[in-house]
Design a protein around this motif. Structure first.
Motif, PDB file in Angstrom:
ATOM      1  N   CYS A  43      39.584  57.032  67.205  1.00 44.80           N
ATOM      2  CA  CYS A  43      40.410  57.953  67.997  1.00 44.80           C
ATOM      3  C   CYS A  43      41.889  57.688  67.758  1.00 44.80           C
ATOM      4  CB  CYS A  43      40.087  57.819  69.482  1.00 44.80           C
ATOM      5  SG  CYS A  43      38.481  58.479  69.910  1.00 44.80           S
ATOM      6  N   GLU A  44      42.240  56.424  67.696  1.00 43.32           N
ATOM      7  CA  GLU A  44      43.639  56.065  67.458  1.00 43.32           C
ATOM      8  C   GLU A  44      44.082  56.495  66.056  1.00 43.32           C
ATOM      9  OE1 GLU A  44      43.857  51.890  68.343  1.00 43.32           O
ATOM     10  OE2 GLU A  44      43.347  52.233  70.446  1.00 43.32           O
ATOM     11  N   LEU A  45      43.216  56.359  65.074  1.00 40.37           N
ATOM     12  CA  LEU A  45      43.544  56.752  63.702  1.00 40.37           C
ATOM     13  C   LEU A  45      43.692  58.262  63.541  1.00 40.37           C
ATOM     14  CD1 LEU A  45      41.159  54.472  61.634  1.00 40.37           C
ATOM     15  CD2 LEU A  45      43.639  54.324  61.732  1.00 40.37           C
ATOM     16  N   THR A  46      42.872  59.004  64.230  1.00 42.77           N
ATOM     17  CA  THR A  46      42.819  60.447  64.036  1.00 42.77           C
ATOM     18  C   THR A  46      43.630  61.233  65.052  1.00 42.77           C
ATOM     19  OG1 THR A  46      40.802  60.581  65.363  1.00 42.77           O
ATOM     20  CG2 THR A  46      40.535  60.376  62.971  1.00 42.77           C
ATOM     21  N   ASN A  47      44.106  60.549  66.080  1.00 44.28           N
ATOM     22  CA  ASN A  47      44.826  61.215  67.165  1.00 44.28           C
ATOM     23  C   ASN A  47      43.935  62.259  67.854  1.00 44.28           C
ATOM     24  OD1 ASN A  47      47.055  61.507  68.829  1.00 44.28           O
ATOM     25  ND2 ASN A  47      47.898  63.178  67.608  1.00 44.28           N
ATOM     26  N   VAL A  48      42.684  61.885  68.044  1.00 42.04           N
ATOM     27  CA  VAL A  48      41.696  62.705  68.751  1.00 42.04           C
ATOM     28  C   VAL A  48      41.287  61.904  69.979  1.00 42.04           C
ATOM     29  CG1 VAL A  48      39.340  63.640  68.619  1.00 42.04           C
ATOM     30  CG2 VAL A  48      40.848  63.822  66.648  1.00 42.04           C
ATOM     31  N   SER A  49      41.180  62.558  71.121  1.00 43.36           N
ATOM     32  CA  SER A  49      40.811  61.833  72.335  1.00 43.36           C
ATOM     33  C   SER A  49      39.382  61.300  72.248  1.00 43.36           C
ATOM     34  CB  SER A  49      40.944  62.730  73.567  1.00 43.36           C
ATOM     35  OG  SER A  49      39.907  63.687  73.592  1.00 43.36           O
ATOM     36  N   TYR A  50      39.109  60.262  73.022  1.00 41.50           N
ATOM     37  CA  TYR A  50      37.787  59.652  73.042  1.00 41.50           C
ATOM     38  C   TYR A  50      36.741  60.682  73.466  1.00 41.50           C
ATOM     39  CZ  TYR A  50      34.291  56.002  73.670  1.00 41.50           C
ATOM     40  OH  TYR A  50      33.168  55.222  73.548  1.00 41.50           O
ATOM     41  N   THR A  65      37.226  74.084  64.072  1.00 40.09           N
ATOM     42  CA  THR A  65      38.379  73.967  64.950  1.00 40.09           C
ATOM     43  C   THR A  65      39.587  73.592  64.098  1.00 40.09           C
ATOM     44  OG1 THR A  65      36.962  73.267  66.769  1.00 40.09           O
ATOM     45  CG2 THR A  65      39.290  72.722  66.952  1.00 40.09           C
ATOM     46  N   PRO A  66      40.716  74.274  64.293  1.00 41.52           N
ATOM     47  CA  PRO A  66      41.883  74.012  63.447  1.00 41.52           C
ATOM     48  C   PRO A  66      42.240  72.525  63.359  1.00 41.52           C
ATOM     49  CG  PRO A  66      42.299  75.874  64.874  1.00 41.52           C
ATOM     50  CD  PRO A  66      40.974  75.288  65.301  1.00 41.52           C
ATOM     51  N   ASN A  67      42.434  72.064  62.139  1.00 41.48           N
ATOM     52  CA  ASN A  67      42.872  70.704  61.821  1.00 41.48           C
ATOM     53  C   ASN A  67      41.840  69.606  62.090  1.00 41.48           C
ATOM     54  OD1 ASN A  67      45.445  71.670  61.061  1.00 41.48           O
ATOM     55  ND2 ASN A  67      46.079  71.654  63.198  1.00 41.48           N
ATOM     56  N   LEU A  68      40.690  69.922  62.644  1.00 40.65           N
ATOM     57  CA  LEU A  68      39.718  68.885  62.978  1.00 40.65           C
ATOM     58  C   LEU A  68      39.239  68.149  61.736  1.00 40.65           C
ATOM     59  CD1 LEU A  68      37.958  67.390  64.989  1.00 40.65           C
ATOM     60  CD2 LEU A  68      36.288  69.224  64.778  1.00 40.65           C
ATOM     61  N   GLN A  73      39.222  63.433  58.062  1.00 41.94           N
ATOM     62  CA  GLN A  73      39.349  62.941  56.686  1.00 41.94           C
ATOM     63  C   GLN A  73      40.487  61.930  56.570  1.00 41.94           C
ATOM     64  OE1 GLN A  73      39.745  66.517  54.368  1.00 41.94           O
ATOM     65  NE2 GLN A  73      37.533  66.764  54.160  1.00 41.94           N
ATOM     66  N   LYS A  74      41.614  62.204  57.223  1.00 38.53           N
ATOM     67  CA  LYS A  74      42.728  61.261  57.183  1.00 38.53           C
ATOM     68  C   LYS A  74      42.347  59.941  57.841  1.00 38.53           C
ATOM     69  CE  LYS A  74      46.582  64.468  56.871  1.00 38.53           C
ATOM     70  NZ  LYS A  74      47.756  65.028  57.541  1.00 38.53           N
ATOM     71  N   GLY A  75      41.635  60.008  58.948  1.00 34.25           N
ATOM     72  CA  GLY A  75      41.205  58.795  59.639  1.00 34.25           C
ATOM     73  C   GLY A  75      40.265  57.955  58.797  1.00 34.25           C
ATOM     74  N   LEU A  76      39.443  58.604  58.006  1.00 36.20           N
ATOM     75  CA  LEU A  76      38.478  57.879  57.181  1.00 36.20           C
ATOM     76  C   LEU A  76      39.094  57.318  55.908  1.00 36.20           C
ATOM     77  CD1 LEU A  76      35.424  60.246  57.605  1.00 36.20           C
ATOM     78  CD2 LEU A  76      35.645  57.922  58.486  1.00 36.20           C
ATOM     79  N   THR A  77      40.266  57.801  55.538  1.00 32.44           N
ATOM     80  CA  THR A  77      40.880  57.320  54.301  1.00 32.44           C
ATOM     81  C   THR A  77      42.056  56.380  54.545  1.00 32.44           C
ATOM     82  OG1 THR A  77      42.292  59.288  54.177  1.00 32.44           O
ATOM     83  CG2 THR A  77      40.208  59.345  52.971  1.00 32.44           C
ATOM     84  N   LYS A  78      42.419  56.165  55.806  1.00 34.63           N
ATOM     85  CA  LYS A  78      43.524  55.251  56.094  1.00 34.63           C
ATOM     86  C   LYS A  78      43.076  53.817  55.899  1.00 34.63           C
ATOM     87  CE  LYS A  78      46.187  57.995  59.289  1.00 34.63           C
ATOM     88  NZ  LYS A  78      46.789  58.093  60.595  1.00 34.63           N
TER      89      LYS A  78
END
Length: 85
Positions: A43-50, A65-68, A73-78
């Motif tokens: 959640c912290e990596l993706t800026n998505v709430s728990y 959903t837009p940008n989901l 993908q960004k969270g998984l590649t950081k």
């Protein structure tokens, strides 16, 4: 005849969308776990709430959903550098 056909077509589309959401959620959970992230870390990596991540992984959120998908993908590649003293 036309009404029952329309009802069955609508039901088929709803089922198809539900299956798509469930598959997407399962894949997100699988990839998150493979990457070694807890839900909170992800959640912290993706800026998505728990709560949103719980809904995604349980198949209650439309993957379109837009940008989901981009956020996930960004969270998984950081990657992070770990500095030890």
């Amino acid at each position: 005849m036309g009404v029952s056909y329309l009802s069955s077509w609508r039901k088929k589309c709803e089922d198809s969308e539900k299956e798509k959401r469930i598959r997407f959620g399962q894949k997100v959970r699988e990839l998150r776990k493979e990457a070694g992230y807890s839900r909170q870390e992800f959640c912290e990596l993706t800026n998505v709430s728990y709560e949103a991540l719980e809904r995604i992984e349980s198949g209650h959120v439309d993957p379109n959903t837009p940008n989901l998908e981009t956020k996930i993908q960004k969270g998984l590649t950081k990657s992070y550098m770990v500095i030890t003293i």
